[in-house]
Every structure is written in C-alpha cells, then in structure tokens.
Design an enzyme around this catalytic site. Structure first.
Site, mmCIF file in Angstrom:
data_model
loop_
_atom_site.group_PDB
_atom_site.id
_atom_site.type_symbol
_atom_site.label_atom_id
_atom_site.label_comp_id
_atom_site.label_asym_id
_atom_site.label_seq_id
_atom_site.Cartn_x
_atom_site.Cartn_y
_atom_site.Cartn_z
ATOM 1 N N GLY A 150 4.103 1.428 -1.193
ATOM 2 C CA GLY A 150 4.793 1.477 -2.482
ATOM 3 C C GLY A 150 3.871 1.978 -3.582
ATOM 4 C CE LYS A 191 7.021 -12.967 12.724
ATOM 5 N NZ LYS A 191 6.516 -13.663 13.926
ATOM 6 C CE LYS A 240 8.505 6.110 8.168
ATOM 7 N NZ LYS A 240 7.481 6.831 8.922
ATOM 8 C CB ALA A 295 0.311 3.934 2.877
ATOM 9 C CG ASN A 318 -0.463 0.133 2.500
ATOM 10 O OD1 ASN A 318 0.724 -0.150 2.725
ATOM 11 N ND2 ASN A 318 -1.293 0.548 3.446
ATOM 12 C CE LYS A 377 8.358 5.114 12.833
ATOM 13 N NZ LYS A 377 7.106 4.879 12.154
ATOM 14 N NE ARG A 427 1.834 -2.746 10.689
ATOM 15 C CZ ARG A 427 1.523 -3.963 10.234
ATOM 16 N NH1 ARG A 427 0.439 -4.136 9.523
ATOM 17 N NH2 ARG A 427 2.289 -4.999 10.495
ATOM 18 C CG ASN A 428 5.326 -0.964 15.570
ATOM 19 O OD1 ASN A 428 5.776 -2.085 15.753
ATOM 20 N ND2 ASN A 428 5.499 -0.303 14.445
#
Lengths: 415, 415
Positions: free
Chosen positions: B23, B367, B144, B177, B21, B274, B340-341
């Site tokens: 890219g 992951k 990243k 994105a 998404n 981050k 997400r994280n």
C-alpha cells in the site's frame, strides 16, 4: 490390433544421430521404450557416435588393468560398459543402445531417424546419409535453432525434410539433458504432422492434404501452408502406422511427459528464438535487476516470438503452442533461469566483459547458440525492414555489439 | 483539451486505503504521478493508515532526543519524516503522501479509491466507508484473491463494486513491493472497464453497454457479462474523464510499466489462482526436483487457471490476458520462483513439516494467501462436481491435508 494374415509385419528400426549429452539421453529413453513396445519397434536402437579415443582413468569403475591407460574407441567403451563415459558419464544406458561409429551403417534400414547433434553439423550429416536411408524414413529433429540467411528463414526440420526427401517433425521443450538422464521429471513437446499417405489403418488426425499418386509419391504441406516441393515416399503398409500415438510410445517415459502437436512452426521457433530472450535475461540479471524485471523481459520476448511467427508464418501460426506448450512458455522459463545462454550472458555483465570473451574463457571455445541466432535473426529482420517491431531482439544484438547499454533495456522495450 | 468556459474544473482526489509495504509503495508511485499531472489530479494523496504506536530506535536517523523512546503515532511519524518506518523502512516518500488515521476522512471527496490491504479486511473497510464516499467515486483493487463460498465465487473488485455501489477495476502483475519501492523496474496490468456514462469527452474504448437514464444512474456489465444489479452514478463532467489514459498516467512510472486492459476476470483470477500453483511449485522444489519440473507444474497450473475462467466466466473470458499480460504468465513466474507462498511451501517440505507449522514458526502467525485460496477453490470445485478437471489444484489441497504425497505429483498431473 490384428496383423493382416500372411503379411510380414515389419517393425520400426530407430536410429539416433548424435551422441552428445542430449543425444545419448534421448537414445537412453527411446531404447527403454523400444524394449517395452516390441509390437512397434525393433529392440536395438542405433546411436551414431563420432568416433574418438578415450582413456579410462584408474579410479573409474570401468578401468581395466589389462588395457591400462591405452586410448580406446568411444563406441567400444559405450558398447562394453553401457555408458557414454565421455558425454554422459555416470548414467547407465540400456543394453539395447548400440553405439555405431559408421553413420551410413547406423541409418541403414531405419524408418525412424532422430537428429540430435549441434546445429552446425546438420548440413554435412544430411549429405552423408542422403543416399543411404530408407526412402520412407521419417525424422524427428531435436536440434534447436533455425537456419537464417539474409532474407530467408528455414526451420531445421524442414531443412532436413527437403535435403533428404523425407518428412521430419521436431521435439523441443523445457528440457535439460542431465536432468532427464537422471530421470528427473519434466515435459516436452513433439510436433509431427503425419503425412496422409502414411496412415494405412489409423484414424488419427494428420496433415490434411491428400496424397497424390501416379508416381507413387505423396505431397504434403510445408510450414508455410504450401504444398512442399519435396514429395514423399509413403510408409509401406507392412509397417505399423507411425502417428502421434506411436511417437508418444517411443518418447514418453514416466519421467518424461510428452505432448504431441502438429505445429512444427511453433515448436521450432520456440526452441530457436527463446535463446535471444535468454541472453537478454542474463544481461538484466547480471546488471542487478531481479526476477520481476527478468519476467518482464521474458514476457516481451514471448510477444516478439509470436509476432515473428505471425509475420513470417501467417498461414500456419498456432499461437497456442507458444502459450500452452512446454516448447513455448515452458522452455522460455527454463532457458531464462537455468540454462547456458542465460548463465553466461549474466556472467559477462557481472564481469564487465563481452559474451564472446566468456565463450573463450569459460566454454573452451564452444559457442553459445543464442549469439548466432541473435545475429542471424537481427540481420534477417533488417533485411526485411521490420526491425522496429522487435525492439527486444534488436537490443540484444546491440548489447552484443556494445552499441546498447544494459541499463537502457527498460526504456527500450517499454510501451 | 480545453476547459469548458465558466465551468469549474475539478481534479481527481486520490486515496490509498491501506499502508502495508504494498500500500505504501503504491501511495509513493501514485503521489509521484499526481504531482506530475496537476491538470488531472490533486497533488496530495491521502493514505489511510491503521493507527498504531511506533518507537524510533536511537540509531535511526529519525531519532529525536526530545522524544526519546516514547511511543509515537505512526501517522505522525510518516507525515514528519516522509517514511513509513514500520512497513516500508528506508524508502523516502514524496511529501504529498499524507498519512491519515481516519478512514472516513481519508476517503472524503476522493474520486479515485485505491484498495490495498489484506483480503480479510475488505468487508469491514467497505462497511465503514460506504456512506462517506462520493457516489461517483471509482476504485482500483490491488488486492489479490477471490471471495469463494461453497458454490459461488466473486472477484474482490466486484465485491467492492457491489458493496459500495461504485465501479472498481483491478491491478495485478509480477510485482514485489520492496523492489518497486526501490524503483527497480517491473511491469503490471490494470483492468478497468470504464463505465460508458463516465466518458464525457473521450473517444476511448469502454464498457459497451450504454447508460440508462431516468434516475440518472448508469448500468454496466459485470464480470459474467450480465447487467450488474449495481447501478452507478456517472462521473460528473466537471471532472477530467477517468479512462485508460488517465489511469495509466496515475500508475505508470519509468520503473513501473503499466499495461491497461478491460479484462477484470483474467487479471483478478490470475492474481488469485497463481498462489495455488506457487504452493505446488514450492512442494516440487522442496522435494528436490529442478526448474524443469517446476516449469511443468507452472504450465499445468496455467492451463487449469484458464480452464477455471472458461468454466465459470464463459461469457467474458479473454484468454490472452493469461498468456500475454504481466497479470498472467508474468505473475505466475514470479510467484513460483521468488514469492512467499512458494518460499514457505518449499521450506515446509524441506523440513518435513506442514505449511501451517511454517506459518506459526516463520511467519509469526501471518497467513499465506495460497492456503486459504486453495481450500476455498477446492471446496468450490467439489461443490460444483468438477474437481476431476483440476488435478493440480486438487492435489495441492491433498498435500496440505497430508492426503497426497509430493512424490506423486508427476503421476497425478501427467496426461
């Protein structure tokens, strides 16, 4: 530390001037600390309360059938039940918080004055206490805002300093009173530039300019790096030194982490100007943009805050206060995601009404600090002819005045 | 700008390597720009797509009864319907985005390579294209992360640079994105330290070290301020100069504000580290703390990020990238509030399970970048014996390993 033989060792008496939710919260945490540091502080903390009548509801645990629904004095209720039932209900206060309806009596003999009340009352309060405080009292202002006239800007702590002839520092950070009252962990920043004449037996850093004597008064440098017109009475050596370590002991709690700095300009401007950015973030989010757009606005806002400090406090600016401290980026983030100015400006855009309309319908006439700060800062920038360097600050004024569309924010602040 | 008489004027051909998404979103915006700058860029943008079969559902506007539910090649579907139906459904792509299933063919003759794929695939991709790219191609990494071995750390853009023998910059910022794909405004930062030998007719700032000749190759300084082992083939003068202005034209859109810097270290480390802080913020919020506590964690995280850069990149660190850029505080805020994280580490604490458990049940085995970054960085810090300087990074590892309680976070990071 040893006490000089024979010299009577005084302790600092602490007064909190103000008893809204933030004032009462600060009184609570400070009183927890005075009790824990009897070598430095008198245990009782005076809290000046603007007296008013309260009625205790029958379903309250503080309801007394003997009193019934007769109105009682708020100070009496606070001192009886150790709770500010009106402004911080549900929070148990330490028994050494003493509510006092007399401003003059509350500040009597206090060497530490903590100012914590709405911005607009500070002038009147200072006039009332001026002749009743210790000449060597020291202040900490928890008031966010600056005083701006058309072509002048003044930090609140400096206004207090000049009006009362005492030194006054500033406390500001990413703080929400109700959370701290509930002992939910957060951080703050205290800026205090200890007058050199106050350091009898301490090796800490301080306001570098040495005391001048003769009249016994000491000079200190103001926020613009000049020798202040105000001369200070030094703190007598019979008191414990009041420096960063002692102020840290007075304010820090396990749930309230305190960082001590000497930059009153950064801490004060951070607390004032972020409210303009918070309004902008509310507009952006109310319009339907997401966190990425809001973050872009915060970033631009931070750059304008620093540009402002650099332009008007070139001799004293310490940029890292903005970048590193809770009073800088920390407060910016919380103000733009969780606090009043953001919440109500977002609501205004969502409902298609002005922010002033929201003040009327949602805030019962209470004022949003950000609106007056925006108008004052915009007027100040125009008076100085530098408004073009501050596109974000100016567009917030434009939106308040319905001269700018929220839709146009990206185009207006884009490089 | 005048074209040298008689010299054929080439234009930059651009390839996006990756079509997830993010890219696909970057391919979209870059293709909008190549179409708008025919003097600088070839219109068509190659997008390498890992070929797979997709089936178009009967309720899709792209359903073709003649094809029915037979599986079709994703590249064919993208090129027919100008939509990445699998990874960016619902977003119309410009017709000059050309999906290409052949990696080698996609990079052929391209002078600008944009790397935008999961971190773990970059080694394999570089091996495949190494002998097929232009020797003077230039890269921008949108990946990243960093590559950490026990006692070494390497930026992704430098890994690409060294593996392929080309110069590669980095793009990172407060970006999501799907929002950019929908043309919702946000900002980003591109770090690019233009090799001096590439500047035929430009006066822009650049990598200061002058080209060495003889073999025709040019030297450049690496992220640690040393002359890189990799020597570069200079960009031929028949191409337009590729410097900050041109890269800005390639990436900036009305909905995507780009800030150009030369600090690849700050931009790369910001994007990687981050994610450790985002995990910590999820833990804190999952535990029931509020925005003020989360902000305190972000602030500590930012201080550790900068301490990390200062310790391991002392010659090249530019702190203001962290403070001022979207790749610094901007990305930190968005990652800790919307990405997400943060989201899944919060969920883990709320449900009382490990983050790895959440990866299995919620992410279908995908992951979370933050977990591997945390483990790698913690292991690297221990190998260097400096783990005590990074209490926040280390406690995130401790929580992942169930050696540290979330409850203890304030005590562990408090001054």
């Amino acid at each position: 530390m040893t006490v000089t033989e024979g010299a009577p060792r005084l302790r600092h008496k602490v007064t909190v001037i103000g008893s809204g939710n933030w004032g009462t919260t600060v009184a609570k945490l400070v009183a927890e600390n005075t009790a824990g540091h009897p070598d430095l502080f008198e245990e009782d903390v005076q809290m000046w309360v603007y007296e008013e009548k309260v009625t205790i509801a029958p379903d309250s645990k503080h309801y007394d059938p003997a009193v019934g629904d007769s109105p009682q004095n708020l100070t009496a209720v606070i001192n009886k039940y150790h709770e500010n039932v009106k402004y911080l209900p549900g929070i148990a206060l330490p028994r050494n918080v003493v509510a006092n309806p007399s401003l003059v009596d509350a500040v009597k003999d206090s060497s530490v004055l903590i100012f914590n009340l709405p911005h607009e009352f500070i002038g009147n309060i200072c006039r009332q206490i001026k002749d009743h405080i210790l000449p060597y009292a020291r202040g900490i202002s928890c008031i966010k805002g600056v005083t701006v006239s058309e072509d002048n800007i003044e930090l609140i702590c400096e206004y207090i300093s000049e009006t009362l002839g005492i030194y006054c520092g500033a406390l500001s950070g990413a703080n929400i009173a109700s959370e701290i009252a509930n002992e939910q962990w957060c951080e703050t920043t205290i800026a205090y530039n200890t007058p050199a004449g106050d350091l009898h037996n301490s090796s800490s850093s301080s306001n570098g300019k040495t005391a001048s004597n003769g009249d016994g008064l000491i000079e200190f440098t103001d926020s613009r790096g000049r020798v202040s017109k105000t001369k200070l009475t030094p703190m007598p050596a019979t008191y414990p030194t009041l420096d960063h370590d002692e102020l840290h002991k007075l304010f820090a709690r396990p749930y309230f982490t305190v960082s001590m700095v000497s930059d009153v300009v950064g801490v004060s401007l951070g607390g004032a100007l972020k409210n303009i950015v918070a309004l902008a973030c509310g507009f952006v989010e109310g319009h339907g943009w997401n966190m990425t757009a809001k973050t872009a606005v915060m970033r631009r806002g931070m750059l304008e805050m620093i540009a402002f400090a650099r332009e008007f406090y070139p001799e004293t600016i310490q940029e890292k206060t903005f970048w590193e401290e809770s009073a800088g980026w920390g407060d910016m983030i919380v103000s733009c995601t969780s606090a009043r100015n953001w919440r109500y400006s977002k609501m205004a855009v969502e409902r298609g009404v002005t922010v002033e309309e929201i003040e009327k319908t949602e805030l019962n006439g209470q004022k949003l600090q950000g609106i007056s700060t925006t108008r004052e800062v915009a007027s100040f920038l125009k008076a100085k002819g530098v408004q073009d360097k501050y596109p974000l600050f100016m567009l917030v004024e434009g939106i308040l005045d319905a001269n700018v569309d929220v839709e146009d924010i990206p185009a207006l602040i884009r490089k």
